[in-house]
Design a protein around this motif. Structure first.
Motif, short mmCIF file in Angstrom:
data_model
loop_
_atom_site.label_atom_id
_atom_site.label_comp_id
_atom_site.label_asym_id
_atom_site.label_seq_id
_atom_site.Cartn_x
_atom_site.Cartn_y
_atom_site.Cartn_z
N CYS A 143 0.89 -1.12 0.05
CA CYS A 143 0.00 -0.03 0.09
C CYS A 143 0.93 1.21 -0.09
O CYS A 143 1.97 1.13 0.35
CB CYS A 143 -0.87 0.13 1.21
N HIS A 146 3.16 2.16 3.13
CA HIS A 146 4.12 1.13 3.41
C HIS A 146 5.30 1.31 2.13
O HIS A 146 6.16 0.58 2.07
CB HIS A 146 3.88 -0.40 3.59
N CYS A 202 -2.67 -5.40 1.83
CA CYS A 202 -1.42 -4.95 1.93
C CYS A 202 -0.52 -6.06 2.08
O CYS A 202 -0.67 -6.65 3.23
CB CYS A 202 -1.00 -3.70 2.75
N GLU A 205 1.56 -5.58 5.33
CA GLU A 205 0.98 -5.22 6.46
C GLU A 205 0.37 -6.92 7.09
O GLU A 205 0.34 -7.19 8.09
CB GLU A 205 -0.09 -4.50 6.46
ZN LIG Z 1 0.63 -1.17 3.93
#
Ligand SMILES: [Zn+2]
Length: 230
Positions: A143, A146, A202, A205
């Motif tokens: 994402c 990040h 993501c 994550e």
């Molecule tokens: Zn992310």
């Protein structure tokens, strides 16, 4: 009867075990013969390969991968296109009226060079697909929050977007949003809003996915699409 089979991958099954065992496997209840997979080199290009029957098995056993391509289009029955990812975005396409499928690896470079739009163009120009009938699934990837890059790469990416009349990623300094860029490219290629499905995960994550940036590993999600004719 023909139907489209597609699968956006997570850690199971993974690319490393696929390569190690090189055996047929079952995915979502469907048996996938390893000899019918097609794997391309994925060199961060924007090149799309037009698959033929003899491409089945590319990247498996002693068959070389499809050279210098990051995407492919196919209308061959029971041929399964594989895109491997860990932070980059997989995009799977199908047109059920023409029974044509496509798959691309859209990382930073592929996205900057509009590989998703090029796949749509290949489906339209070579297989007579109508963009309004093409469905696209954009899988898990890193994402915006990040995905921080150098200022030089951020500028280069955004310059390319602006040149192509797309909104650049300027909301978050030195961060890139590949998902919204791909979304813009798909709309610009003529896909209908309702035919673009974003799978908002993501990879960085969510531990259910491989993330190159997080793990620095060499394992990958495998994302697959093909025309099943049984
Ligand atoms: Zn992310």
């Amino acid at each position: 009867m023909k139907s489209v089979f597609w699968h956006l991958g997570d850690k199971e099954p993974d690319y490393r075990s696929l390569m190690k065992h090189q055996q047929d496997f079952v995915l979502e209840g469907k048996s996938i013969p390893v000899a019918r997979l097609v794997i391309c080199e994925q060199t961060h290009s924007n090149l799309i390969h037009h698959c033929r029957e003899e491409d089945c098995g590319a990247g498996l056993n002693n068959h070389p991968q499809i050279a210098v391509a990051d995407g492919f289009v196919s209308n061959i029955d029971n041929q399964y296109l594989v895109i491997r990812t860990a932070d980059c975005f997989p995009v799977l396409f199908f047109d059920e009226q023409k029974m044509v499928v496509a798959a691309v690896h859209s990382g930073r470079e592929g996205t900057r060079q509009n590989i998703a739009g090029k796949a749509v163009k290949a489906m339209v120009e070579h297989y007579s697909c109508d963009p309004k009938n093409i469905v696209a699934h954009v899988g898990a990837g890193i994402c915006e929050e990040h995905y921080e890059v150098s200022e030089a790469l951020w500028n280069q990416f955004n310059d390319s977007l602006s040149r192509n009349e797309l909104c650049p990623c300027t909301q978050h300094y030195r961060h890139l949003n590949l998902r919204t860029t791909i979304f813009q490219q798909l709309l610009k290629a003529g896909l209908r809003f309702i035919n673009i499905e974003n799978h908002h995960e993501c990879t960085y994550e969510n531990p259910a996915y491989f993330s190159y940036r997080r793990d620095k590993g060499n394992n990958r999600q495998i994302n697959i699409i093909g025309i099943s004719n049984e």
